[in-house]
Motif scaffolding. Structure first.
Motif, PDB file in Angstrom:
ATOM      1  N   TYR A  48       1.501 -64.432  -9.703  1.00  0.00           N
ATOM      2  CA  TYR A  48       2.225 -64.222  -8.447  1.00  0.00           C
ATOM      3  C   TYR A  48       2.027 -65.442  -7.554  1.00  0.00           C
ATOM      4  O   TYR A  48       0.935 -66.015  -7.505  1.00  0.00           O
ATOM      5  N   LEU A 100      -1.796 -50.104  -7.301  1.00  0.00           N
ATOM      6  CA  LEU A 100      -0.340 -49.868  -7.402  1.00  0.00           C
ATOM      7  C   LEU A 100      -0.024 -49.710  -8.884  1.00  0.00           C
ATOM      8  O   LEU A 100      -0.197 -50.653  -9.661  1.00  0.00           O
ATOM      9  N   PHE A 103       1.799 -49.623 -15.227  1.00  0.00           N
ATOM     10  CA  PHE A 103       1.928 -49.165 -16.614  1.00  0.00           C
ATOM     11  C   PHE A 103       0.998 -47.968 -16.814  1.00  0.00           C
ATOM     12  O   PHE A 103      -0.149 -48.003 -16.379  1.00  0.00           O
TER      13      PHE A 103
HETATM   14  N1  SME Z   1      -1.518 -53.061 -10.219  1.00  0.00           N
HETATM   15  C1  SME Z   1      -1.193 -54.095  -9.276  1.00  0.00           C
HETATM   16  C2  SME Z   1       0.283 -54.306  -9.166  1.00  0.00           C
HETATM   17  C3  SME Z   1       0.807 -55.300 -10.134  1.00  0.00           C
HETATM   18  S1  SME Z   1       0.941 -54.691 -11.733  1.00  0.00           S
HETATM   19  O1  SME Z   1      -0.393 -54.419 -12.295  1.00  0.00           O
HETATM   20  C4  SME Z   1       1.677 -55.802 -12.691  1.00  0.00           C
HETATM   21  C5  SME Z   1      -1.792 -53.791  -7.915  1.00  0.00           C
HETATM   22  O2  SME Z   1      -2.466 -52.774  -7.753  1.00  0.00           O
HETATM   23  O3  SME Z   1      -1.591 -54.564  -6.976  1.00  0.00           O
END
Ligand code: SME
Length: 157
Positions: A48, A100, A103
């Motif tokens: 990112y 977040l 998967f």
């Molecule tokens: N799990 C991440 C979000 C991005 S995905 O894993 C690709 C988070 O908690 O910020």
């Protein structure tokens, strides 16, 4: 003897390849693919870039695409790593309120900030399918990768 635009472009491509293919957007994808293939516990790898107060997915490799292609700094483990300017490692994402979900089979996640000029310019995000998949050796290794990525991510896209 003057060098035409086509020759210049070809020469610059060679220079980019010598300096690191990550200079091109697809170069980041190639980097993610390399890391994923090199390490079996790296199930999904993404890079990112910080754009203002949003993390923007610039390159990734894995079986599935993530819906989280733009993550505000105040959200997720990704936001936390960038905001707090430190590696965030979670051994079981099911017990992390900040996680977040991307998967269903992700259990572990490590997010390592990429810095340039003393500030965070992006991050490397790695997901794994077993609990406690990552330790400080992953942190140290990904921090080295991040150090190499810094000057590249700092450039305007
Ligand atoms: N799990 C991440 C979000 C991005 S995905 O894993 C690709 C988070 O908690 O910020």
């Amino acid at each position: 003897m003057p060098v035409g635009p086509a020759e210049q472009e070809a020469a610059l491509r060679q220079v980019d390849a010598l300096l690191g293919s990550a200079l091109r957007p697809e170069g980041l994808t190639e980097l993610c693919r390399f890391l994923r293939r090199a390490f079996a516990h790296y199930t999904w790898v993404g890079v990112y870039r910080l754009e203002g107060s949003t993390l923007v997915l610039d390159g990734w490799d894995g079986e599935q695409a993530t819906e989280h292609v733009r993550i505000p700094l105040d959200q997720g483990l990704c936001g936390k790593a960038a905001r707090e300017d430190r590696t965030v490692m979670v051994g079981d994402v099911r017990s992390s309120p900040e996680y977040l979900s991307c998967f269903l089979d992700t259990r572990s996640e490590i997010v390592v900030p990429v810095r340039a000029g003393g500030r965070v310019v992006g991050e490397i995000d790695v997901d794994g399918q077993s609990t406690n998949a990552y330790d400080r050796t992953d942190d140290a290794f990904l921090t080295e990768v991040a150090r190499r990525l810094g000057p590249l991510l700092a450039r305007p896209a």
